[in-house]
Design an enzyme around this catalytic site. Structure first.
Site, mmCIF file in Angstrom:
data_model
loop_
_atom_site.group_PDB
_atom_site.id
_atom_site.type_symbol
_atom_site.label_atom_id
_atom_site.label_comp_id
_atom_site.label_asym_id
_atom_site.label_seq_id
_atom_site.Cartn_x
_atom_site.Cartn_y
_atom_site.Cartn_z
ATOM 1 C CG HIS A 108 -33.988 -45.329 17.689
ATOM 2 N ND1 HIS A 108 -34.095 -46.679 17.966
ATOM 3 C CD2 HIS A 108 -32.880 -44.908 18.336
ATOM 4 C CE1 HIS A 108 -33.082 -47.039 18.738
ATOM 5 N NE2 HIS A 108 -32.336 -45.994 18.988
ATOM 6 C CE LYS A 123 -24.196 -53.433 21.263
ATOM 7 N NZ LYS A 123 -24.486 -52.017 21.104
ATOM 8 N NE ARG A 171 -32.072 -42.880 25.423
ATOM 9 C CZ ARG A 171 -31.618 -44.118 25.310
ATOM 10 N NH1 ARG A 171 -32.450 -45.099 25.082
ATOM 11 N NH2 ARG A 171 -30.331 -44.381 25.441
ATOM 12 C CB SER A 177 -32.529 -51.079 21.164
ATOM 13 O OG SER A 177 -32.732 -50.082 20.203
HETATM 14 O O1 PNS Z 1 -26.994 -46.922 19.085
HETATM 15 P P1 PNS Z 1 -25.617 -46.796 19.653
HETATM 16 O O2 PNS Z 1 -25.071 -48.153 19.948
HETATM 17 O O3 PNS Z 1 -25.557 -45.851 20.811
HETATM 18 O O4 PNS Z 1 -24.710 -46.149 18.492
HETATM 19 C C1 PNS Z 1 -23.353 -45.886 18.711
HETATM 20 C C2 PNS Z 1 -22.651 -45.499 17.401
HETATM 21 C C3 PNS Z 1 -22.956 -46.476 16.296
HETATM 22 C C4 PNS Z 1 -23.112 -44.130 16.987
HETATM 23 C C5 PNS Z 1 -21.130 -45.476 17.737
HETATM 24 O O5 PNS Z 1 -20.786 -46.669 18.371
HETATM 25 C C6 PNS Z 1 -20.248 -45.302 16.510
HETATM 26 O O6 PNS Z 1 -20.211 -44.238 15.931
HETATM 27 N N1 PNS Z 1 -19.561 -46.385 16.135
HETATM 28 C C7 PNS Z 1 -18.662 -46.414 15.016
HETATM 29 C C8 PNS Z 1 -17.202 -46.463 15.469
HETATM 30 C C9 PNS Z 1 -16.683 -45.068 15.757
HETATM 31 O O7 PNS Z 1 -16.678 -44.199 14.908
HETATM 32 N N2 PNS Z 1 -16.210 -44.846 16.999
HETATM 33 C C10 PNS Z 1 -15.633 -43.578 17.392
HETATM 34 C C11 PNS Z 1 -16.609 -42.717 18.159
HETATM 35 S S1 PNS Z 1 -16.355 -43.009 19.887
#
Ligand code: PNS
Length: 159
Positions: free
Chosen positions: A17, A41, A90, A128
């Protein structure tokens, strides 16, 4: 000013990150690291702790801001009048996932562009989740996470 939002759970932030944040900060005038508040979560670190750990490892990069957000990412972007999402890729599995999310976000707001940056191969195996798993079973996570937060992770796992 070219601003990008780098969103994620960051539970905890890894060297992968951090590499994307540093590289993003060279391309954009400002990178906002946006940490998702997801009460459903189960996280190892609370939202405040995750934000603090990211601030600690990015404080030397002038054009990086760290904030938390709740709800839809597109709404957060709209509030801030930002149209670029920065993501790291990745593997092909990440690509599938990111392509889907980028398409949903584009559907929700056609102004938004998702820019994906390829992970440096030295970090392409780090997540993570595997940091937490290795630490839980007593493995060495020094190569996976920034030194400044190593103790926090080990202490949290022990607690
Ligand atoms: O580190 P992660 O868990 O891969 O991050 C995912 C994240 C936070 C980028 C994604 O879950 C997100 O944007 N969540 C907010 C809800 C949202 O906007 N969802 C619509 C996109 S599918």
């Amino acid at each position: 000013m070219k601003v990008a939002v780098y969103p994620g759970s960051f539970d905890p932030i890894t060297k992968g990150h951090l590499d994307i944040i540093k590289r993003g900060a060279r391309i954009f005038d400002k990178v906002i690291v946006a940490v998702l508040i997801n009460i459903d979560k189960k996280h190892l670190f609370s939202i405040d702790e995750r934000v603090e750990l990211i601030k600690r490892v990015t404080c030397h990069i002038e054009n990086v801001e760290v904030v938390s957000f709740d709800g839809l990412l597109v709404n957060f972007l709209k509030e801030r009048e930002i149209s670029v999402i920065l993501k790291g890729i990745r593997t092909v599995f990440d690509f599938e996932y990111e392509l889907q999310m980028a398409t949903v976000n584009k559907e929700l707001n056609s102004e938004i562009e998702t820019i994906c940056m390829m992970a440096d191969p030295q970090y392409s195996h780090i997540s993570s989740s595997n940091v937490k798993q290795v630490a839980q079973f007593g493995g060495n996570i020094e190569k996976f996470v920034p030194n400044e937060i190593l103790k926090d992770i080990l202490d949290k796992i022990k607690a």
